[in-house]
Design a protein around this motif. Sequence first.
Motif, PDB file in Angstrom:
ATOM      1  N   THR A 167       0.906  -1.325  -0.139  1.00 52.17           N
ATOM      2  CA  THR A 167      -0.069  -0.135  -0.060  1.00 52.17           C
ATOM      3  C   THR A 167       0.850   1.114   0.019  1.00 52.17           C
ATOM      4  O   THR A 167       1.786   1.182   0.573  1.00 52.17           O
ATOM      5  N   TRP A 168       0.602   2.239  -0.900  1.00 50.25           N
ATOM      6  CA  TRP A 168       1.424   3.541  -1.226  1.00 50.25           C
ATOM      7  C   TRP A 168       0.479   4.560  -0.499  1.00 50.25           C
ATOM      8  O   TRP A 168      -0.818   4.282  -0.845  1.00 50.25           O
ATOM      9  N   TYR A 169       0.968   5.609   0.117  1.00 49.66           N
ATOM     10  CA  TYR A 169       0.321   6.809   0.330  1.00 49.66           C
ATOM     11  C   TYR A 169       1.116   7.914   0.168  1.00 49.66           C
ATOM     12  O   TYR A 169       2.198   8.013   0.264  1.00 49.66           O
ATOM     13  N   ASP A 170       0.432   8.958  -0.184  1.00 45.65           N
ATOM     14  CA  ASP A 170       1.065  10.368  -0.480  1.00 45.65           C
ATOM     15  C   ASP A 170       0.066  11.465  -0.086  1.00 45.65           C
ATOM     16  O   ASP A 170      -1.082  11.420   0.564  1.00 45.65           O
ATOM     17  N   GLY A 171       0.453  12.889  -0.152  1.00 38.43           N
ATOM     18  CA  GLY A 171      -0.232  13.774   0.035  1.00 38.43           C
ATOM     19  C   GLY A 171      -0.857  13.977   1.469  1.00 38.43           C
ATOM     20  O   GLY A 171      -1.705  14.492   1.556  1.00 38.43           O
ATOM     21  N   GLY A 172       0.043  13.410   2.557  1.00 33.88           N
ATOM     22  CA  GLY A 172      -0.559  13.540   3.763  1.00 33.88           C
ATOM     23  C   GLY A 172      -1.054  12.441   4.415  1.00 33.88           C
ATOM     24  O   GLY A 172      -1.324  12.159   5.598  1.00 33.88           O
ATOM     25  N   GLN A 173      -1.365  11.321   3.400  1.00 29.16           N
ATOM     26  CA  GLN A 173      -2.041  10.177   4.018  1.00 29.16           C
ATOM     27  C   GLN A 173      -0.936   9.297   4.602  1.00 29.16           C
ATOM     28  O   GLN A 173       0.125   9.221   4.147  1.00 29.16           O
ATOM     29  N   ARG A 174      -1.133   8.379   5.539  1.00 29.07           N
ATOM     30  CA  ARG A 174      -0.192   7.562   6.278  1.00 29.07           C
ATOM     31  C   ARG A 174      -0.832   6.188   6.539  1.00 29.07           C
ATOM     32  O   ARG A 174      -1.977   6.242   6.509  1.00 29.07           O
ATOM     33  N   PRO A 175      -0.009   5.222   6.971  1.00 28.51           N
ATOM     34  CA  PRO A 175      -0.392   3.875   7.543  1.00 28.51           C
ATOM     35  C   PRO A 175      -1.454   4.236   8.943  1.00 28.51           C
ATOM     36  O   PRO A 175      -1.079   5.099   9.620  1.00 28.51           O
ATOM     37  N   SER A 176      -2.302   3.314   9.214  1.00 27.09           N
ATOM     38  CA  SER A 176      -2.870   3.671  10.441  1.00 27.09           C
ATOM     39  C   SER A 176      -1.929   3.416  11.687  1.00 27.09           C
ATOM     40  O   SER A 176      -1.206   2.452  11.717  1.00 27.09           O
ATOM     41  N   PRO A 177      -2.049   4.223  12.538  1.00 28.01           N
ATOM     42  CA  PRO A 177      -1.201   4.035  13.858  1.00 28.01           C
ATOM     43  C   PRO A 177      -1.527   3.000  14.453  1.00 28.01           C
ATOM     44  O   PRO A 177      -0.698   2.378  15.226  1.00 28.01           O
ATOM     45  N   ASP A 178      -2.449   2.488  14.301  1.00 29.58           N
ATOM     46  CA  ASP A 178      -2.772   1.064  15.078  1.00 29.58           C
ATOM     47  C   ASP A 178      -1.863  -0.082  14.515  1.00 29.58           C
ATOM     48  O   ASP A 178      -1.822  -1.199  15.381  1.00 29.58           O
ATOM     49  N   LEU A 179      -1.462  -0.006  13.366  1.00 29.48           N
ATOM     50  CA  LEU A 179      -0.352  -1.039  12.866  1.00 29.48           C
ATOM     51  C   LEU A 179       0.909  -1.066  13.948  1.00 29.48           C
ATOM     52  O   LEU A 179       1.508  -2.159  13.809  1.00 29.48           O
ATOM     53  N   LEU A 180       1.260   0.083  14.388  1.00 32.73           N
ATOM     54  CA  LEU A 180       2.402   0.152  15.294  1.00 32.73           C
ATOM     55  C   LEU A 180       2.248   0.608  16.693  1.00 32.73           C
ATOM     56  O   LEU A 180       3.199   0.695  17.363  1.00 32.73           O
TER      57      LEU A 180
END
Length: 441
Positions: A306-319
């Motif tokens: 999964t790729w994210y750009d423009g301020g999107q990020r993985p869910s903090p729940d993953l970490l």
Amino acid sequence: MAEGMKKGMKRRDFVKKVALGGASLFVLKDARAVWSYQANNKLNIAFVGAGGRGAALIDEFAKLGENIVALCDVDWNMAAGSFKKFPNAKRYFDFRKMLDDMHNQIDAVVVATADHTHAVASVAAMKLGKHVYCEKPLTYCVWEARVMREVAKQQKVATQMGNQGMGSSGTRQLIEIIRSGAIGHVREVHLWTDRPIWPQGIDRPKDTPPVPQNLDWDLWLGPAPYRPYHPAYHPFRWRGWIDFGTGALGDIGCHAFPLPFLALELGYPTWVQAISSGHNNETYPRWSIVQYEFPARGNLPPVRLTWYDGGQRPSPDLLKDLLKGETIPDNGHLFIGDKGVVFNGRLLPADRFKDYQPPAPTLPRAPQDNHYLEWVQACKTGSSTMSNFEFAGLVTEVVLLGNVALLTGEKIEFDPATMKAKGYPEAERYIRREYRKGWSL
């Protein structure tokens, strides 16, 4: 997302061929790849693009002691600094004329133009038997990346894409760590960036200011459709415009994707799909999230990237149980395995890996950890580069399939043999663009 994310459990040892007709990591040494330069042990290098990123590359290769023999740029205002530093280098507006005039005096060509002219310049140079270094993304569209791979293979020249981080020993060691199974079986990868740092989600300007002196606007457009000059496009802002650039994904994807490609032996994806802020056929979205599903490869299980750009990020729940209060930074990578994770080069959980020792090196290292020197050495000796066009071309094809999904709004199932999106002929114009009259590969 339209489809959920999966966590996974399997992987197998690295093999040297990428699945589904993919690229070898290293090209074979061949007599054609060995340098033809002067007896003074220096390459004669010509540059297509002498301002901006081109100026930085000129300095890098000059520091290595190579001969800067020709400088080509469609904007001599932008190139003025390089012209001043290297007054003995011949100057050109049109790379085609430069190659015609100097093909017997040039050993290698460095291409650092806007994305939409990477392929036309690089292919022209390779067809003359010149070694080529081309900035990332390797090409503007998927078809061009395939052509670059094929021509480089036919001509047996030394090639390198400008994703400089792949030259570091740290990156190569991280590939070895993931391959070794240190974090177990990986099914899930996340990559993200703070790009775009240029305008996107905007409309075409309506005013038509005069073309600046010393800028050849027609040459700047090259194979792209004609439109009047505007400073909204040049310099630098071109990357967000669909006719000229490849957006955030093209810009940073060619830096980020090689790590999972090499660590997990990825080839072509089963499908690609995207969500975004939407586009207007002029500029890329302000933000996007793109998912790639890669099939099983032998004993390796499917991988969801999964790729994210423009301020999107993985869910903090993953970490959340691993970072202990740390925030997710603006740029990064995350590999999730069943024995741990790799997060921006760190192995987590920290207590599990506190005494971890990396495996013995299996990948060659770039000389002096220098990405540029690796290519120069390949030009001179026929040795290998990490981001040669066979490998970098495959990565670029896959990265740019994400743009096909973004721009069509469709789930793309790509057939690499026919270079078609299955059941969706409307995607063809994004896979292979029409060139303006007078331009071809």
